[in-house]
Design a protein around this motif. Structure first.
Motif, PDB file in Angstrom:
ATOM      1  N   VAL A  63      43.986  38.650  44.989  1.00  0.00           N
ATOM      2  CA  VAL A  63      44.945  37.635  45.421  1.00  0.00           C
ATOM      3  C   VAL A  63      46.369  38.050  45.057  1.00  0.00           C
ATOM      4  O   VAL A  63      47.303  37.894  45.854  1.00  0.00           O
ATOM      5  CB  VAL A  63      44.584  36.274  44.793  1.00  0.00           C
ATOM      6  CG1 VAL A  63      45.700  35.260  44.993  1.00  0.00           C
ATOM      7  CG2 VAL A  63      43.288  35.741  45.387  1.00  0.00           C
ATOM      8  N   ALA A  64      46.537  38.599  43.849  1.00  0.00           N
ATOM      9  CA  ALA A  64      47.865  39.048  43.430  1.00  0.00           C
ATOM     10  C   ALA A  64      48.360  40.186  44.323  1.00  0.00           C
ATOM     11  O   ALA A  64      49.545  40.244  44.673  1.00  0.00           O
ATOM     12  CB  ALA A  64      47.824  39.497  41.969  1.00  0.00           C
ATOM     13  N   GLU A  65      47.469  41.085  44.693  1.00  0.00           N
ATOM     14  CA  GLU A  65      47.840  42.191  45.579  1.00  0.00           C
ATOM     15  C   GLU A  65      48.265  41.670  46.942  1.00  0.00           C
ATOM     16  O   GLU A  65      49.245  42.141  47.533  1.00  0.00           O
ATOM     17  CB  GLU A  65      46.655  43.146  45.731  1.00  0.00           C
ATOM     18  CG  GLU A  65      46.903  44.330  46.655  1.00  0.00           C
ATOM     19  CD  GLU A  65      47.977  45.267  46.157  1.00  0.00           C
ATOM     20  OE1 GLU A  65      48.612  45.934  46.997  1.00  0.00           O
ATOM     21  OE2 GLU A  65      48.197  45.325  44.928  1.00  0.00           O
ATOM     22  N   LEU A  66      47.543  40.681  47.443  1.00  0.00           N
ATOM     23  CA  LEU A  66      47.892  40.099  48.733  1.00  0.00           C
ATOM     24  C   LEU A  66      49.251  39.406  48.666  1.00  0.00           C
ATOM     25  O   LEU A  66      50.045  39.472  49.615  1.00  0.00           O
ATOM     26  CB  LEU A  66      46.803  39.095  49.149  1.00  0.00           C
ATOM     27  CG  LEU A  66      46.683  38.765  50.639  1.00  0.00           C
ATOM     28  CD1 LEU A  66      46.330  40.008  51.435  1.00  0.00           C
ATOM     29  CD2 LEU A  66      45.617  37.690  50.841  1.00  0.00           C
ATOM     30  N   ALA A  67      49.532  38.755  47.525  1.00  0.00           N
ATOM     31  CA  ALA A  67      50.798  38.041  47.375  1.00  0.00           C
ATOM     32  C   ALA A  67      51.994  38.981  47.387  1.00  0.00           C
ATOM     33  O   ALA A  67      53.112  38.578  47.736  1.00  0.00           O
ATOM     34  CB  ALA A  67      50.782  37.231  46.076  1.00  0.00           C
ATOM     35  N   ARG A  68      51.778  40.239  46.995  1.00  0.00           N
ATOM     36  CA  ARG A  68      52.879  41.205  46.958  1.00  0.00           C
ATOM     37  C   ARG A  68      53.220  41.775  48.330  1.00  0.00           C
ATOM     38  O   ARG A  68      54.238  42.457  48.489  1.00  0.00           O
ATOM     39  CB  ARG A  68      52.532  42.349  45.997  1.00  0.00           C
ATOM     40  CG  ARG A  68      52.628  41.975  44.531  1.00  0.00           C
ATOM     41  CD  ARG A  68      52.548  43.203  43.653  1.00  0.00           C
ATOM     42  NE  ARG A  68      51.202  43.727  43.584  1.00  0.00           N
ATOM     43  CZ  ARG A  68      50.309  43.380  42.661  1.00  0.00           C
ATOM     44  NH1 ARG A  68      50.633  42.475  41.731  1.00  0.00           N
ATOM     45  NH2 ARG A  68      49.099  43.890  42.646  1.00  0.00           N
ATOM     46  N   GLN A  69      52.392  41.520  49.306  1.00  0.00           N
ATOM     47  CA  GLN A  69      52.632  42.058  50.643  1.00  0.00           C
ATOM     48  C   GLN A  69      53.696  41.237  51.383  1.00  0.00           C
ATOM     49  O   GLN A  69      53.975  40.098  51.009  1.00  0.00           O
ATOM     50  CB  GLN A  69      51.331  42.064  51.453  1.00  0.00           C
ATOM     51  CG  GLN A  69      50.186  42.784  50.791  1.00  0.00           C
ATOM     52  CD  GLN A  69      50.532  44.202  50.402  1.00  0.00           C
ATOM     53  OE1 GLN A  69      51.067  44.968  51.204  1.00  0.00           O
ATOM     54  NE2 GLN A  69      50.233  44.568  49.148  1.00  0.00           N
ATOM     55  N   PRO A  70      54.313  41.818  52.433  1.00  0.00           N
ATOM     56  CA  PRO A  70      55.223  41.009  53.262  1.00  0.00           C
ATOM     57  C   PRO A  70      54.496  39.770  53.794  1.00  0.00           C
ATOM     58  O   PRO A  70      53.321  39.861  54.160  1.00  0.00           O
ATOM     59  CB  PRO A  70      55.597  41.976  54.398  1.00  0.00           C
ATOM     60  CG  PRO A  70      55.384  43.343  53.812  1.00  0.00           C
ATOM     61  CD  PRO A  70      54.226  43.214  52.868  1.00  0.00           C
ATOM     62  N   PHE A  71      55.184  38.647  53.797  1.00  0.00           N
ATOM     63  CA  PHE A  71      54.590  37.367  54.214  1.00  0.00           C
ATOM     64  C   PHE A  71      53.389  37.019  53.320  1.00  0.00           C
ATOM     65  O   PHE A  71      52.393  36.467  53.782  1.00  0.00           O
ATOM     66  CB  PHE A  71      54.161  37.416  55.687  1.00  0.00           C
ATOM     67  CG  PHE A  71      55.234  37.845  56.634  1.00  0.00           C
ATOM     68  CD1 PHE A  71      56.275  36.975  56.956  1.00  0.00           C
ATOM     69  CD2 PHE A  71      55.234  39.117  57.187  1.00  0.00           C
ATOM     70  CE1 PHE A  71      57.281  37.364  57.818  1.00  0.00           C
ATOM     71  CE2 PHE A  71      56.234  39.521  58.060  1.00  0.00           C
ATOM     72  CZ  PHE A  71      57.265  38.646  58.376  1.00  0.00           C
ATOM     73  N   GLY A  72      53.518  37.355  52.033  1.00  0.00           N
ATOM     74  CA  GLY A  72      52.410  37.139  51.108  1.00  0.00           C
ATOM     75  C   GLY A  72      51.949  35.695  51.039  1.00  0.00           C
ATOM     76  O   GLY A  72      50.743  35.419  51.000  1.00  0.00           O
ATOM     77  N   LYS A  73      52.879  34.752  51.008  1.00  0.00           N
ATOM     78  CA  LYS A  73      52.499  33.331  50.942  1.00  0.00           C
ATOM     79  C   LYS A  73      51.664  32.931  52.153  1.00  0.00           C
ATOM     80  O   LYS A  73      50.654  32.233  52.028  1.00  0.00           O
ATOM     81  CB  LYS A  73      53.762  32.459  50.863  1.00  0.00           C
ATOM     82  CG  LYS A  73      54.408  32.406  49.501  1.00  0.00           C
ATOM     83  CD  LYS A  73      53.683  31.449  48.575  1.00  0.00           C
ATOM     84  CE  LYS A  73      54.442  31.263  47.276  1.00  0.00           C
ATOM     85  NZ  LYS A  73      53.749  30.330  46.347  1.00  0.00           N
ATOM     86  N   PHE A  74      52.108  33.379  53.309  1.00  0.00           N
ATOM     87  CA  PHE A  74      51.373  33.058  54.534  1.00  0.00           C
ATOM     88  C   PHE A  74      49.963  33.649  54.479  1.00  0.00           C
ATOM     89  O   PHE A  74      48.986  32.991  54.847  1.00  0.00           O
ATOM     90  CB  PHE A  74      52.121  33.603  55.751  1.00  0.00           C
ATOM     91  CG  PHE A  74      51.349  33.510  57.039  1.00  0.00           C
ATOM     92  CD1 PHE A  74      51.225  32.300  57.701  1.00  0.00           C
ATOM     93  CD2 PHE A  74      50.729  34.633  57.574  1.00  0.00           C
ATOM     94  CE1 PHE A  74      50.496  32.213  58.885  1.00  0.00           C
ATOM     95  CE2 PHE A  74      50.006  34.560  58.756  1.00  0.00           C
ATOM     96  CZ  PHE A  74      49.891  33.339  59.408  1.00  0.00           C
ATOM     97  N   VAL A 126      42.464  30.108  45.106  1.00  0.00           N
ATOM     98  CA  VAL A 126      43.388  30.848  45.965  1.00  0.00           C
ATOM     99  C   VAL A 126      44.526  29.943  46.435  1.00  0.00           C
ATOM    100  O   VAL A 126      45.702  30.327  46.414  1.00  0.00           O
ATOM    101  CB  VAL A 126      42.646  31.460  47.170  1.00  0.00           C
ATOM    102  CG1 VAL A 126      43.636  32.068  48.168  1.00  0.00           C
ATOM    103  CG2 VAL A 126      41.656  32.519  46.705  1.00  0.00           C
ATOM    104  N   LEU A 127      44.198  28.719  46.839  1.00  0.00           N
ATOM    105  CA  LEU A 127      45.236  27.800  47.302  1.00  0.00           C
ATOM    106  C   LEU A 127      46.151  27.379  46.161  1.00  0.00           C
ATOM    107  O   LEU A 127      47.366  27.193  46.369  1.00  0.00           O
ATOM    108  CB  LEU A 127      44.586  26.573  47.948  1.00  0.00           C
ATOM    109  CG  LEU A 127      43.862  26.842  49.278  1.00  0.00           C
ATOM    110  CD1 LEU A 127      43.106  25.606  49.743  1.00  0.00           C
ATOM    111  CD2 LEU A 127      44.847  27.301  50.353  1.00  0.00           C
ATOM    112  N   ALA A 128      45.601  27.235  44.944  1.00  0.00           N
ATOM    113  CA  ALA A 128      46.438  26.921  43.785  1.00  0.00           C
ATOM    114  C   ALA A 128      47.404  28.063  43.498  1.00  0.00           C
ATOM    115  O   ALA A 128      48.571  27.840  43.152  1.00  0.00           O
ATOM    116  CB  ALA A 128      45.561  26.648  42.563  1.00  0.00           C
ATOM    117  N   PHE A 129      46.925  29.288  43.649  1.00  0.00           N
ATOM    118  CA  PHE A 129      47.787  30.463  43.477  1.00  0.00           C
ATOM    119  C   PHE A 129      48.908  30.444  44.512  1.00  0.00           C
ATOM    120  O   PHE A 129      50.075  30.693  44.198  1.00  0.00           O
ATOM    121  CB  PHE A 129      46.942  31.733  43.624  1.00  0.00           C
ATOM    122  CG  PHE A 129      47.646  32.999  43.222  1.00  0.00           C
ATOM    123  CD1 PHE A 129      47.396  33.597  42.000  1.00  0.00           C
ATOM    124  CD2 PHE A 129      48.561  33.606  44.073  1.00  0.00           C
ATOM    125  CE1 PHE A 129      48.038  34.766  41.627  1.00  0.00           C
ATOM    126  CE2 PHE A 129      49.206  34.780  43.710  1.00  0.00           C
ATOM    127  CZ  PHE A 129      48.952  35.365  42.481  1.00  0.00           C
TER     128      PHE A 129
END
Length: 279
Positions: A63-74, A126-129
């Motif tokens: 999840v942290a890795e995904l958050a670091r990507q462009p448009f991570g929140k989306f 995941v949604l809380a993150f």
């Protein structure tokens, strides 16, 4: 049949089709979301095997890795909603029965209910993150495992509880691996719509990925049993520590490479199921 009965029958059939369409969409979104998590965990584990030990090879790390990507929140919100779909699919299986001849049996419904609870928790984390200001709600699986083990060990009969739970995870891991080797997943595939290359892809990724997944579950359960026997909660390991332990065997990091590659393949397998599994 009178007009009222015909109207009622038509309404029931329309509701059934609508429910089926919604369930199918939720299932395919959920399987895709599961694929993303396993794919990312596998990639992180491969990086660890080759010397990068800074990330967690577990759901929190993915999840942290995904958050670091462009448009991570989306991407995080999309992943979380996909996991909500997985939970709703499993809930529908618990209530209405799963696909297949034995899908309405009690043990199948109970298994689906357990999966619903699990994926509800994963979706929430995941949604809380995603909702947190800096990303909160998806901690280390290792810390969570040690904390839960410590709490249970201090209960009356805690050693037995942890030991039995650990043994159950070992059995579950063996069951998962055996089902993959037997290719039980084939029973729910849309074979008539699958090209030959897709069948081969599903078999390669399903057997290799499912076997790796079962192995990791079994080893994690073994660590829990050891924690119970030694009365040492620090002996329990989450997914990250369990994966890292493969690098400390006589085979060195290459065993971790194989297991990590298996996780990547299981992610691909989940994507294939999202396309070709009967729901």
């Amino acid at each position: 049949m009178n007009a009222s009965a015909m109207a009622r029958s038509g309404r029931i059939e329309a509701e059934r089709k609508a429910r089926g369409s919604m369930t199918e969409g939720a299932a395919r979104a959920g399987l895709s979301a599961r694929g993303v998590i396993y794919l990312l965990v596998g990639v992180i584990a491969l990086q660890i095997a080759f010397g990068d030990s800074h990330q967690q090879a577990d759901r929190g790390g993915a999840v942290a890795e995904l958050a670091r990507q462009p448009f991570g929140k989306f991407l995080l919100w999309t992943l979380g909603l996909g996991l909500v779909g997985m939970a709703l699919w499993r809930l529908s299986e618990a209530v209405f029965g799963a696909a297949g001849a034995d899908g309405r049996k009690a043990h199948k419904r109970l298994l689906a209910l357990g999966r619903c609870v699990f994926y509800s928790f994963v979706a929430y984390s995941v949604l809380a993150f995603a909702a947190g200001p800096h990303g909160s709600g998806s901690g280390s699986s290792d810390a969570q495992s040690r904390d839960i083990t410590a709490r249970v060990l201090h209960l009356p009969g805690g050693q037995w509880l942890v030991g039995v739970a650990g043994a159950g995870v070992v059995v579950a891991g063996i069951w998962v691996g055996a089902r993959a080797i037997r290719r039980d997943y084939r029973r729910k595939l849309k074979h008539a719509r699958m090209p030959r290359w897709a069948s081969r892809l599903v078999d390669i990724t399903g057997v290799a990925g499912g076997t790796a997944r079962g192995l990791v579950f079994a080893v994690a359960g073994g660590f829990a049993v050891r924690a119970a026997v030694d009365y040492r909660p620090d002996r329990a390991k989450g997914l990250d520590d369990t994966l890292r332990s493969f690098a400390h065997t006589p085979l060195g990091p290459w065993l971790l490479v194989c297991v990590a590659a298996g996780f990547v393949l299981f992610g691909v397998f989940s994507f294939a199921l999202a396309r070709w599994q009967r729901v």
